[in-house]
Design an enzyme around this catalytic site. Sequence first.
Site, PDB file in Angstrom:
ATOM      1  N   GLU A 137      -7.041  -7.317  -1.537  1.00  0.00           N
ATOM      2  CA  GLU A 137      -7.633  -7.015  -0.120  1.00  0.00           C
ATOM      3  C   GLU A 137      -8.892  -6.874  -0.014  1.00  0.00           C
ATOM      4  O   GLU A 137      -9.168  -5.778  -1.052  1.00  0.00           O
ATOM      5  CB  GLU A 137      -6.741  -6.197   0.456  1.00  0.00           C
ATOM      6  N   GLU A 176       0.705  -1.122   0.138  1.00  0.00           N
ATOM      7  CA  GLU A 176      -0.043   0.021   0.096  1.00  0.00           C
ATOM      8  C   GLU A 176       0.858   1.201  -0.037  1.00  0.00           C
ATOM      9  O   GLU A 176       0.267   2.325   0.213  1.00  0.00           O
ATOM     10  CB  GLU A 176      -1.006  -0.087   1.216  1.00  0.00           C
TER      11      GLU A 176
END
Length: 851
Positions: A526, A429
Amino acid sequence: YRFNDVTYRWISLDNWTYIKHFWRYLIQLPLKIMVTYAFIFVCLLCVVNSRYSNSFLFISYLCRKWQKVNLVFEGVDTVAQILINNITLGRTDNMFNRYSFDITSVIKEVNFVEVRFLSAVSYAAEQSRCHKAYSIPPACPPPVQKGECHANFIRKEQCSFSWDWGPSFPTQGIWKDVRIEAYNHYHLIYFSLTSFFGNAQQWSLEIESIFDVVSSKPIAGLVTVNIPKLQTQQTFSVKLQPGEGSIVLLVNINKSSTVEAWWPNGHGKQTGYNMTTTFIMEAGYQIEKSSKAYFRTVELVQEPIPGSPGLSFYFRINGRPIFIKGSNWIPADSFQDRVTYDTLWLLLKSAADANMNALRVWGGGVYEQDEFYDICDEIGIMIWQDFMFACALYPTDQYYLESVRAEVSHQVRRLKSHPSIILWSGNNENEAAIASNWFSIPYADREVYIKDYVMLYVKNIREIVLTEDKSRPFIASSPTNGLESVKEGWLSQNPYDTHYGDTHFYDYSNDCWNWTVYPKTRFASEYGFQSWPSFSTIEKVSSTEDWSYTSNFSLHRQHHENGNDQMLQQIGHHFKLPQSTDPIKKFKDMIYLTQVMQAQCIKTETEFYRFSQSEIIKGEGHTMGALYWQLNDIWQAPSWASLEYGGKWKLLHYFAQNFFAPLLPVAYEDKGVLYIYGVSDLHVDHKLTLRVVVHTWSSLEPVCTLAKEGVTVKAQSAVPIYKESIDDLLERCRNCTRKSCVITFCLVGEGGLQSPTNHHFLSSLKDAVGLEKSHFSASVSQQDDIYIFVLQTTAIAPFVSLDVGSIKGRFSDNGFLMTEQKKVVEFYPWEPTGVEELEKSLTLTSLVDVV
């Protein structure tokens, strides 16, 4: 226990020293005598020491005088000074690196080793203070996490400073093996093999061996590689140069031998071949290395899709496109020495048993131990391997980069032989953090952080990976736009673009049953929803006063901002909240509802991704991966996990067994029309019968049934197989309304081929009309090593949950919609138990039991 993560914070703020004595003569005695002494010594160590506890294993050969003696630490957590006989050998600052110290000139008859640890929390804070040029955010985790600051300034398990699903336990100590290596002439440090399938339609193996040569002159010799089952034997002449260096050998597999490839779970066998590599050098010292050779290819396909802007993003294994089904792996414990082979086997086998074929080893934890990857090789779990950087920006000073380079080289060399690893990913991320400006960086300063990002993940990590391992792909981040991110200078404007790469997606406010809120992405790496672990898991670490959804304990264990309220909000969309006057029943009902909600939410989202794999709608689709967040838990607390701490299956994991099934019918509504898709991971087309059954909530007898025969479900695809307006369906099934009826459906074929039975709710269950409290009975019997539970009900029961408390094991099915009077469920124990104990521990709960 309770609030001890905070109570014992002082441990991580202190400095700690490990000490050990050892004796030189164990290293120098002739082999026979040395083995005897070593056996006695190791036995004593086993008695007085725990698993690692700074124990040294001594290796020796017939020589009495060693040219080189090394003190080797496979893992030091994290900042330490290493001394022997009060002489400093060196320092450590990276939990993920391997350290070897030359002690040849300082070893004595009796030796005193010290490992002086510095608090990781203090070190990280000091490193941050020293970085004066500009700040490196985030400084600290959110207060709700009750964590420590500046985790990004230390090469250590990032989540050990706290995370939104875990406690702050910044450990320090020796977390992997310590040993002494003593050798003459040359020593093998790393040995790895990777497979390739060439243009000549022939398999080959690339074998890399990295040596330390202590001789002042080159050493020549022969290397023989033997794979008996493949009738392959090759001998190579080699020359080892003084110092540390590598030799790379290319072994061509005998063309007349049939090579069985390694396949992911559900797609074939995980065949491996015993291989022996023998090094015979002129110095007369022979090394024989036994290993397992696996053959598989992996490609990350990013290419144009007809009718859609952007690029595909999917994996081809051995030339076959594979839909990735699975979850995300976090560390199995805050204390890595507790993570045994049995722990890993239980968790990974549970993933395979739920029809998963992949896990993403997330970048805020640790590079897992060798046994983790061995098990994945054995059971066919593909690994998306992050490097250990997550949700933060990181420094790029020379000292830090040198440490990272050593870490990456070591980990790639250690792990690249595993066929289970299909991808290296630079971070978790961090591309998104810069692109979406998580840390409120002024626009004028942005270029400094972009430069750091490219320096760390591209110019350092990527370059090392490409040099060390050419057998699998690399991406710089997750989520990423893949090749589009590369095109934009490695940082895309929107890493969540559904037309490229992978996406992470979380939404706790919108109704999770509404499939239109989910991104029709190329790859969902995710996504998830929280739930509480079962009462038997919470009970072990709490006291009676804690057993309330709003207790101090419940608030303390929730490390995600507003997490408990978000669960209530999501439950409230479709279920009535518990109102019992008995506080413990109310707490247990809340736990049950959070698990039902989580399971149903992730079922809806995962099924959306699975039925989107073969279609493009408004330029979006061809979804080829679903990895929900997260598989396992690090402690007993509310989290996104489907496996509780200790391995117990939540209802979500039972649902995953079905929504990841190789053959599955999936239903959704759009503008009043019901669609059913046939989703298949099977390798051949099948002609099947679709059975659709409609029940009123008030009766076990179906209102109407439909059998649609000759339905073709294509191999490895998702195709529409049924379409009908809800109004027409209700009219056909008389006495039915949206609130009074429910639909179930399954696919049946020849030879026992059958999908799980799926369901589609026509209204929220809090509005369901006719639901009655069912009277359950259950009988338990034993059959060989499993236990048979025969359930009987007097009424339809939604979300039937069987729970046997702390008895370890799993059921064949759980959380199901019971529409027949009788259902047989099997229980597979993980430890010895008995019929009487299971009957005594059993609790049965369905939605109508929540009051």
